[in-house]
Design a protein around this motif. Structure first.
Motif, PDB file in Angstrom:
ATOM      1  N   ALA A 144       0.798  -1.228   0.000  1.00 24.59           N
ATOM      2  CA  ALA A 144       0.000   0.000   0.000  1.00 24.59           C
ATOM      3  C   ALA A 144       0.830   1.277   0.000  1.00 24.59           C
ATOM      4  CB  ALA A 144      -0.934   0.011   1.211  1.00 24.59           C
ATOM      5  N   ARG A 145       2.036   1.270   0.598  1.00 25.63           N
ATOM      6  CA  ARG A 145       2.723   2.542   0.857  1.00 25.63           C
ATOM      7  C   ARG A 145       3.086   3.333  -0.395  1.00 25.63           C
ATOM      8  NH1 ARG A 145       8.778   1.101   3.239  1.00 25.63           N
ATOM      9  NH2 ARG A 145       9.484  -0.177   1.491  1.00 25.63           N
ATOM     10  N   ALA A 148      -0.127   5.269  -1.353  1.00 26.90           N
ATOM     11  CA  ALA A 148      -0.926   5.871  -0.280  1.00 26.90           C
ATOM     12  C   ALA A 148      -1.126   7.367  -0.488  1.00 26.90           C
ATOM     13  CB  ALA A 148      -0.281   5.605   1.079  1.00 26.90           C
ATOM     14  N   GLY A 149      -0.325   7.988  -1.340  1.00 23.47           N
ATOM     15  CA  GLY A 149      -0.507   9.401  -1.642  1.00 23.47           C
ATOM     16  C   GLY A 149       0.242  10.325  -0.708  1.00 23.47           C
ATOM     17  N   THR A 151       3.769  12.125   1.286  1.00 28.38           N
ATOM     18  CA  THR A 151       4.710  11.662   2.301  1.00 28.38           C
ATOM     19  C   THR A 151       4.000  11.091   3.519  1.00 28.38           C
ATOM     20  OG1 THR A 151       6.344  13.305   1.579  1.00 28.38           O
ATOM     21  CG2 THR A 151       6.624  12.358   3.780  1.00 28.38           C
ATOM     22  N   ALA A 152       2.918  11.743   3.974  1.00 30.08           N
ATOM     23  CA  ALA A 152       2.214  11.272   5.163  1.00 30.08           C
ATOM     24  C   ALA A 152       1.639   9.873   4.952  1.00 30.08           C
ATOM     25  CB  ALA A 152       1.097  12.250   5.527  1.00 30.08           C
ATOM     26  N   GLY A 153       1.019   9.642   3.809  1.00 31.04           N
ATOM     27  CA  GLY A 153       0.482   8.316   3.522  1.00 31.04           C
ATOM     28  C   GLY A 153       1.568   7.273   3.403  1.00 31.04           C
ATOM     29  N   PHE A 154       2.683   7.647   2.796  1.00 28.17           N
ATOM     30  CA  PHE A 154       3.810   6.727   2.671  1.00 28.17           C
ATOM     31  C   PHE A 154       4.320   6.327   4.051  1.00 28.17           C
ATOM     32  CE2 PHE A 154       8.159   5.418   1.985  1.00 28.17           C
ATOM     33  CZ  PHE A 154       8.138   4.756   0.771  1.00 28.17           C
ATOM     34  N   ALA A 156       2.633   6.430   6.914  1.00 33.07           N
ATOM     35  CA  ALA A 156       1.617   5.666   7.640  1.00 33.07           C
ATOM     36  C   ALA A 156       1.606   4.203   7.204  1.00 33.07           C
ATOM     37  CB  ALA A 156       0.238   6.293   7.436  1.00 33.07           C
ATOM     38  N   ALA A 157       1.626   3.956   5.885  1.00 30.16           N
ATOM     39  CA  ALA A 157       1.640   2.577   5.400  1.00 30.16           C
ATOM     40  C   ALA A 157       2.944   1.878   5.773  1.00 30.16           C
ATOM     41  CB  ALA A 157       1.434   2.554   3.884  1.00 30.16           C
TER      42      ALA A 157
END
Length: 452
Positions: A144-145, A148-149, A151-154, A156-157
């Motif tokens: 998912a990372r 994830a969209g 930097t924050a999503g990267f 988090a995943a």
């Protein structure tokens, strides 16, 4: 040796039962509470699964061994693959050097935060179940990372995947101590060898795999989720075994040791935690930044990835041999010193001639990074029982990874503000000296139960 193969593969042959015989990996503590040749829990009259000695029990040992190898293969690619594509990830997500340094510190943070919960989860659900769930988390997070969209999503995943790695890091030494109590060195060596192999493969194959998958770094990172998914399969079988290392039948033993065992009062536990933290600092700086050091020195991206792969590949044979050797030694201090001197020589080479002697420095850093399997071996040797190993493993890894947090971040900040690698490499070399000192202290023949 045939005796080792019997213990690892679970064949019909029974290990020696003479209590005065010395196991192949070193002396077994008389109070270990484990009956040689029998699964954990069997000495209490409540076996963890199939009856000891039956074909079903031997198959469980074979599956467990395969599970240990597959788990080890998948525990480092989520980190090493990122190091090989760090420049592409930074450009794709718009990261600064400082934020990229934070990204290389995230593994240590997650290992410290999530790893401390591993023993409690193991007592509740069983270590096999928790490791299985951790591998599922790795597969999902790695897949998912990249998508994830932002930097924050990267991040988090990545945290999801790293949480799975954290609990597995802590509990696999417990599984080894519980199921192979007189083969800690051999099984730790097998696990460490597979760990180094997975690290090396990720470093070597991530860049060419990215090209094969269309040149997108997103697919290059996500592709490693397939390996994690495969690693889940044998642990589904292990998770079904009652008490598979700290499951229900072993949980009572763990709980009875909780009250008297005050891990923080053991000097050896602290020395080992400091040693673990310093070697983790060096390892994650190497995995996160070594390719960039070589690329800035004029080495191509593909060659820089191969150099990191060489650094990791050196650990494949050494990670198998070193724990077996260390388990036979009453004091592991000499091995600590030898590994530290190799690290100092490698840092000196990176400072003076990073491109000219790149292959030599990669080899030296690979030898130095074998402090990790040495630390795992010492965790298994510094406690009497599987329960003690569980507490020690959680304490050492959580404290150690917390201590390692500033290192990669500081290297990134120094690199960005100084515009070169002189200061970061000087910092790495300076940290190697206290690593040698505390490693020698941690290598003395002690047991935390005696100290705490």
């Amino acid at each position: 040796m045939a005796h080792d193969d019997t213990a690892i593969l679970g064949t019909d042959a029974e290990p020696a039962t003479n209590p005065s015989a010395r196991p192949a990996d070193g002396p077994e503590h008389p109070a270990s509470g484990a009956v040689r040749g029998r699964p954990p829990g069997s000495e209490s009259g409540e076996p963890p699964g199939p009856a000891a000695g039956t074909p079903a029990a031997r198959w469980v040992l074979r599956i467990l061994t395969a599970g240990l190898v597959l788990a080890a293969l998948t525990l480092r690619p989520p980190i090493t693959s990122l190091g090989a594509l760090m420049e592409e990830v930074r450009d794709g997500l718009g990261m600064s050097g400082t934020v990229a340094g934070l990204l290389t510190s995230v593994p240590a943070l997650c290992f410290a935060v999530f790893g401390i919960a591993a023993p409690r989860l193991a007592r509740r659900f069983g270590a096999g179940t928790v490791v299985c769930a951790g591998l599922v988390a790795i597969a999902l997070g790695v897949a998912a990372r990249p998508f994830a969209g932002g930097t924050a999503g990267f991040l988090a995943a990545s945290a999801v995947a790293l949480a799975g790695i954290a609990v597995s890091n802590v509990l696999i030494p417990v599984v080894i101590k519980a199921w192979f109590p007189d083969r800690v060195g051999s099984m730790t060596g097998l696990y460490s060898m597979a760990l180094a192999l997975g690290t090396s493969l990720a470093a070597a194959l991530t860049v060419p795999m990215t090209g094969t998958l269309g040149g997108s770094w997103r697919f290059g990172l996500a592709g490693w989720a397939v390996l994690s998914a495969v690693a889940v399969l044998p642990w589904l079988v292990v998770a079904r075994q009652r008490g598979a290392a700290a499951g229900p039948s072993a949980g009572a033993a763990v709980r009875t040791e909780e009250a008297p065992l005050r891990i923080a009062s053991s000097p050896t536990a602290w020395w080992l935690a400091l040693f673990f933290g310093l070697q983790a600092t060096a390892a994650y700086i190497t995995m996160g930044w070594m390719p960039q050091i070589f690329r800035d020195a004029g080495v191509s991206a593909g060659t820089a990835g191969v150099l990191l792969a060489v650094t990791m590949a050196v650990g494949v044979p050494l990670s198998f041999v070193l724990p077996r050797l260390a388990a036979r030694m009453p004091h592991q201090g000499p091995v600590v010193v030898l590994l530290g001197l190799c690290g100092l020589a490698g840092y000196a080479g990176l400072w003076l001639a990073p491109a000219a002697g790149a292959w030599a420095w990669a080899l030296l850093m690979g030898v130095s990074n074998c402090a990790f399997p040495l630390a795992l071996t010492m965790i298994g040797m510094r406690a009497i029982s599987a329960a003690g190993v569980g507490k020690l493993s959680a304490f050492v890894q959580c404290v150690g990874y917390l201590l390692s947090l500033p290192g990669p971040l500081l290297v990134g900040a120094l690199y960005q503000h100084s515009g070169g690698w002189g200061l970061p490499i000087a910092l790495m070399a300076g940290l190697m000296v206290p690593q040698i000192v505390v490693g020698v202290l941690a290598g003395r023949d002690r047991r935390i139960e005696d100290e705490a």
